[in-house]
Design an enzyme around this catalytic site. Sequence first.
Site, short mmCIF file in Angstrom:
data_model
loop_
_atom_site.label_atom_id
_atom_site.label_comp_id
_atom_site.label_asym_id
_atom_site.label_seq_id
_atom_site.Cartn_x
_atom_site.Cartn_y
_atom_site.Cartn_z
CB CYS A 228 -0.95 -0.52 0.94
SG CYS A 228 -2.00 -1.45 1.25
CG HIS B 49 -3.38 3.24 1.08
ND1 HIS B 49 -3.55 2.84 -0.62
CD2 HIS B 49 -3.69 2.55 2.12
CE1 HIS B 49 -3.82 1.97 -0.19
NE2 HIS B 49 -3.88 1.39 1.17
CG ASN C 104 -6.68 -1.41 -0.04
OD1 ASN C 104 -5.56 -0.90 -0.67
ND2 ASN C 104 -6.44 -1.23 1.42
N1 ACO Z 1 -19.00 -9.67 5.33
C1 ACO Z 1 -19.76 -10.12 7.28
N2 ACO Z 1 -19.06 -10.47 8.32
C2 ACO Z 1 -17.59 -9.99 8.00
C3 ACO Z 1 -16.57 -10.24 7.49
C4 ACO Z 1 -17.75 -9.72 6.12
N3 ACO Z 1 -16.53 -9.49 4.80
N4 ACO Z 1 -15.61 -10.08 7.41
C5 ACO Z 1 -15.60 -10.08 8.44
N5 ACO Z 1 -15.81 -10.41 8.91
C6 ACO Z 1 -17.12 -10.75 10.25
C7 ACO Z 1 -15.85 -11.58 11.01
O1 ACO Z 1 -15.81 -12.78 11.03
C8 ACO Z 1 -16.22 -11.42 12.17
O2 ACO Z 1 -16.91 -12.04 13.33
P1 ACO Z 1 -17.10 -12.80 14.88
O3 ACO Z 1 -16.58 -11.40 15.69
O4 ACO Z 1 -18.19 -13.71 14.90
O5 ACO Z 1 -15.80 -13.04 14.96
C9 ACO Z 1 -16.51 -9.69 12.49
O6 ACO Z 1 -16.68 -9.61 11.47
C10 ACO Z 1 -15.63 -8.60 12.41
O7 ACO Z 1 -14.31 -9.10 12.89
P2 ACO Z 1 -12.92 -8.44 11.98
O8 ACO Z 1 -11.87 -8.49 11.17
O9 ACO Z 1 -12.15 -8.00 14.08
O10 ACO Z 1 -13.56 -6.53 11.25
P3 ACO Z 1 -13.06 -5.28 11.67
O11 ACO Z 1 -14.33 -4.34 12.56
O12 ACO Z 1 -11.43 -5.10 12.52
O13 ACO Z 1 -13.27 -4.57 10.63
C11 ACO Z 1 -11.29 -4.61 8.43
C12 ACO Z 1 -12.26 -5.40 9.09
C13 ACO Z 1 -12.69 -3.85 7.70
C14 ACO Z 1 -10.86 -4.90 7.67
C15 ACO Z 1 -10.39 -3.94 9.42
O14 ACO Z 1 -9.85 -4.30 9.84
C16 ACO Z 1 -9.93 -2.79 8.65
O15 ACO Z 1 -10.09 -2.20 7.14
N6 ACO Z 1 -8.21 -3.27 9.05
C17 ACO Z 1 -6.97 -1.99 7.95
C18 ACO Z 1 -7.01 -2.55 6.87
C19 ACO Z 1 -6.08 -2.02 6.09
O16 ACO Z 1 -6.01 -0.87 6.45
N7 ACO Z 1 -5.38 -2.61 5.94
C20 ACO Z 1 -3.44 -1.51 5.66
C21 ACO Z 1 -4.10 -1.66 4.04
S1 ACO Z 1 -3.59 -3.43 2.82
C22 ACO Z 1 -2.46 -3.41 2.39
O17 ACO Z 1 -1.02 -3.29 2.93
C23 ACO Z 1 -1.97 -4.44 1.59
#
Ligand code: ACO
Length: 334
Positions: free
Chosen positions: A115, A261, A291
């Site tokens: 990223c 980003h 993304n």
């Molecule tokens: N649809 C429905 N439910 C989902 C989905 C989905 N697509 N994905 C996960 N869930 C569920 C999980 O299973 C979990 O369920 P549980 O509570 O029963 O276990 C619940 O939703 C919460 O999951 P989390 O992973 O804790 O969700 P979070 O609030 O952290 O959101 C996300 C996830 C959107 C990925 C977030 O953590 C995020 O954006 N992180 C940063 C991403 C980022 O900045 N990446 C860097 C750049 S990428 C790169 O460098 C390649």
Amino acid sequence: MYNSKISGLGFYVPDNVVTNEDLSKIMDTSDEWIQERTGIKQRHWIKEGSNETSATMGARAAEIAIERAGLDKDDIDFIIFATLSPDFYFPGCGVQIQEMLEMRTIGALDIRNQCSGFVYALSTGDQFIKTGMYKNILVIGSEYHSNGLDKTTRGRGVSVIFGDGAGACVLSRTEDNQKGILSSHLHSEGKYADKLIVESPSIKHWVPEILNSKEEDLSYFPYMDGTFVFKNAVVRFSEVIMEALSVNKIGPDDIDLFIPHQANLRISQFIQQKFKLRDDQVYNNITNYGNTTAASIVIALTEAWEKGKVKEDDIVLLAAFGSGFTWGSVLLRW
Ligand code: ACO
């Protein structure tokens, strides 16, 4: 010493739009969950069976950028290509672009900083221009994510986020030292490499292993500890923005346009609130593209420029955080 300025911008995304609704038909997810957590409504994914790749999309974006710079491909002295989804294990996409655009035998460099790839690429190009080595550098960020995602419920935490697309700019020499890139800062923290990773294929997981791989080998799919990445992203984004502001002796009010980003709309909104930036000071387009990793900043910058949101003398701040972890910033005067 010279300065480098962006003289041309272009982007290209595949036609095929995939909505959250479309995803909810192939995995257990919902439009509501995706929008609430990420701000994404749709992304562009290369259609199965298409010949498009990171290199071909990058070439399309590059052609537009070169034309808008008022240059010919023979004016380009060097190519920098940032991607985490190259067409081949080797050689890199940079040399493919050179061949696709029928360019001279100039140097081509691939950057693998996920990223932060575009910020790293811009900063690298800037150094070559500052020293006088090159006059016009083609800088590309392009990603073909969709073919490598786990599109089942198992992979939903990652696969709903990513989109395909490419952006490009031409970085050109200017003798006006008040214009162009004013500073860049690059950072990394390798101890968290395993928090956002695609482990295979690699030299460690080589051909015999691929041939014998069982279906449950998840090392071929991206893994992300999303919550951990999110928490680090907001800290590092803030630090790197503070660093850019303090080195250039300016405050948040002086920023005309901040392009983060496009990892997650919630991260961008958190940063906006922290620095008390008005809506017109920040440009986000993750809602429509997801993304697109190394392409995200340059796609957003091109779109903002096309909409007239980047004007002569504007102070533009670009900042990124991602896998590695890596993070960085570029501050420019347009
Ligand atoms: N649809 C429905 N439910 C989902 C989905 C989905 N697509 N994905 C996960 N869930 C569920 C999980 O299973 C979990 O369920 P549980 O509570 O029963 O276990 C619940 O939703 C919460 O999951 P989390 O992973 O804790 O969700 P979070 O609030 O952290 O959101 C996300 C996830 C959107 C990925 C977030 O953590 C995020 O954006 N992180 C940063 C991403 C980022 O900045 N990446 C860097 C750049 S990428 C790169 O460098 C390649």
